[in-house]
Every structure is written in structure tokens, then in C-alpha cells.
Design an enzyme around this catalytic site. Sequence first.
Site, PDB file in Angstrom:
ATOM      1  N   ASP A  11       0.889  -1.170   0.000  1.00 26.05           N
ATOM      2  CA  ASP A  11       0.000   0.000   0.000  1.00 26.05           C
ATOM      3  C   ASP A  11       0.923   1.215   0.000  1.00 26.05           C
ATOM      4  OD1 ASP A  11      -1.549   2.167   0.678  1.00 26.05           O
ATOM      5  OD2 ASP A  11      -2.611   1.172   2.320  1.00 26.05           O
ATOM      6  N   TYR A 232       1.801   0.160  15.053  1.00 24.38           N
ATOM      7  CA  TYR A 232       0.849   0.000  13.962  1.00 24.38           C
ATOM      8  C   TYR A 232       1.153   0.949  12.808  1.00 24.38           C
ATOM      9  CZ  TYR A 232      -3.362  -0.108  11.225  1.00 24.38           C
ATOM     10  OH  TYR A 232      -4.238  -0.236  10.182  1.00 24.38           O
ATOM     11  N   LYS A 235      -2.503  -2.319   8.024  1.00 27.59           N
ATOM     12  CA  LYS A 235      -2.824  -3.747   8.121  1.00 27.59           C
ATOM     13  C   LYS A 235      -1.953  -4.531   7.139  1.00 27.59           C
ATOM     14  CE  LYS A 235      -5.382  -6.472  10.338  1.00 27.59           C
ATOM     15  NZ  LYS A 235      -5.140  -6.573  11.759  1.00 27.59           N
TER      16      LYS A 235
END
Length: 388
Positions: A11, A232, A235
Site C-alpha cells: 500500500d 501499527y 494492516k
Amino acid sequence: MKVTLSHIKADIGSLPGHTTVHEDVVNQVRNHVKDHGKGIISDFHISSIGDDIQITMAHNLGINAKEVHGLAWDAFKSGTEVAKKLGLYGAGQDLLKDSFSGNIKGMGPGIAEMEITPRKSEPFIVYMMDKTEPGAFNYPIFKMFADPFNTPGLVIDNNMHEGFKFEIWDIIEGRNVYLNAPEEMYDIISLIGSKSRYVIKRVLTRETHQKLPDENVAVVTTDKLSFIAGEYVGKDDPAAIVRIQSGLPASGEAMEAFSHPYLVSGWMRGSFNGPLMPVGLKYSKMSRFDGPPKVGALGFVYKDGKLTGPVDMFDDPAFDGARKLASDIADYIRRMGPFEPHRLPDEEMEYTTLPKVMEKLKGRFVDMDSPQGSKNKGKKREAILDVE
Ligand code: F6R
Ligand code: MG
Ligand code: MG
């Protein structure tokens, strides 16, 4: 001669939020691979699902080849420049390191690669998922290669009857184990049912397989971005390559595994359970609650260095029922808002305010057996018993 199929995804920016890729970025990645791939790869295909760009490549350099990983890394880097210019959201988000040092592993992008001995016709399917985690492949890969209710070939085809070998990774402890189906099937399920920790990395044929002894037949990306970055950063949306036909799951058996929209972890803020919806890639925008989590599938054949295809396998009304059921499950489960089991258990949420909330309330929690807690005297044991 051995051939390697490498699928690398990242991404590198999306629009308007984590919804979908931008055509200019996809084109930049495609042009980069086309212009710089000569002498490295024999063929490639660029695709996307949700906010992830996917590069499927064929070459002769084996797995973990510096040139192949470098090509993908540089292609994502050049796509990132376009994403930055357009002001796309999260431009370059999966490129966690500044410079490439020979192997793309641990740098953010997801990788699924396998070295194979190509057959006369070498059909395979690349599956890609957005808004979920590598363990989301456990259920369908198990069904394809070990469940006769999904894959009757395991029962009625002599070439499949002896079953397959599964390589399973413990992604928390960083160790792996090989287990055989059908004889160790209950042990396999006991591990992979716990999908946030134990993930199927690879499936191999048994040494005694009549057509393809001891060959790689399926591989899944198992890159936990959050562990790589230590915090984080997005995902770890997974992808997989599955070889099909002639002693392996038929194309329809490999697809059938997705006909039931099972629940996966991910979706909004990587912190919710939701149904995995199978879609044609043109329908892979993540518009509803940043999802629902979706799976796409592209079918290819490989011959003499060339990839022919792809066929968009879920672009078929036969999956309309699964899509409708996934929508109905989304309606149902969304009504639970921030409550479990729609919301993930604390340790699996990618976003959480709990440590801050606990810090704020630190002085307000009272031990129920202390003098301040005396009005609750005797209740502590009851409370403990309640949760036991
Ligand atoms: C999930 C995902 C999105 C984002 C959400 C919030 O994998 O990518 O659901 O988590 O859109 O994103 P931020 O915090 O970047 O605004
Ligand atoms: Mg994203
Ligand atoms: Mg994504």
C-alpha cells in the site's frame, strides 16, 4: 528448469482514505517494472485490490532474489513519488525503510514466492485480500488442500488421495512446523484455527505424489507489518499463490473455498471482525466501514517465461449469493458497534485507547477488599468466581 513465481504487494497511498488505489500510481509502478525488469523477470502483471498494488512476476532467479525484490521495491518507491505529488493518503506507508538492502523481507511489502518445476500447462491463481491479516488464508487454504467436502478430488482422484504437507508458522515466536494431512489433520486445525498466531505459510505435495512429488503448491504472505515496525503502520493485507489442476485442487475447488463469506479480523482500523466478501477486482473499493474485507482472484497459466491471463475469477454471478450473504452479515455485525465480538479482543486491536483510559482511571480503581472498598467487602471473591 526451475521457475520462480513472485508476488509482491504494498500500500503506497490511496484515495480518498484507505479506499482504493489511483490509476496514475498503478501506471507508474507498471511502467517502472516494464522499463527496469528486462534481464531480471520474464513476465509480470500489475493489479490492485482496495488500497494495495500487487506485482505478480515470473523469473529464473529463485526466491529472495536481490534483483527481483529490488525491482519491486524501486517500482513501489517510484509509485510513491506520484502518490506524494497527488497528495494521496498514506503515500509510501508500507515502505518502512529508507533504503533497499538486498531483500525486501521485513521492509513492509508482503511477499509470496515459490520455486516450481513447471508442468506442460502450469495453471495457478493469485489471491489477494484487503483489510485483513495473513491468517485469513488459513480457512480457505485448509479447505482447498485438506477438506473433502470442499475438494472431493481428495477422495476421488488417485493423484490427490494421499493428501498434502502444510508448513505452519507461529508468527509470534518466529518458528515453523510441517504437518501432514489427512493423518495430522486435527493437529493442523488445532493450530490454524488460532489464526492470529498460527498461519499457513506453504503447502507442498507429499514425496509420493504421482505427478509432482515434493513440490511447492501454495504460498501465503506472512508479513506482520505491525511486528516489523514495532507499532501499527497499516494492516498486513495478505496475498497467496495457489497452483491448480492435475493432482492439485481444480480451479473450481480452489474457488469454492471462498463461497462461504467466513469472518476475518481487520476491517475498520484493523480492529474488527467482519465477513470476507469475494469480488471481481473492479468492485474492490473499500467504501463501507473501510471494507468489508475483500478477496480477489486472478487466474493465470505460465509457459516458457510467459504469463497468460489473467481471468478475474470472482467476476462471476455464481458468487452473487456469497456477496449478498457477506452484506447481510455486515449489516448484522455492524449493529454491535464497538462491542466484541465485532470489535477484536484487546490484544488483537490495531488501534486502542485502553492504555490511556487505564492510565486516566488508575486512581479510581479500588481493590474491593481494601478499607476504601469495604462497602464491597466479600464481593471480590464473587467477582472472581463470576469470571472463572
Ligand atoms: C484498516 C485501514 C483503515 C484505517 C482507517 C483509519 O486496515 O487501513 O481502516 O485504519 O481508515 O485510518 P487513519 O488512522 O489513517 O485515519
Ligand atoms: Mg491501507
Ligand atoms: Mg490495504
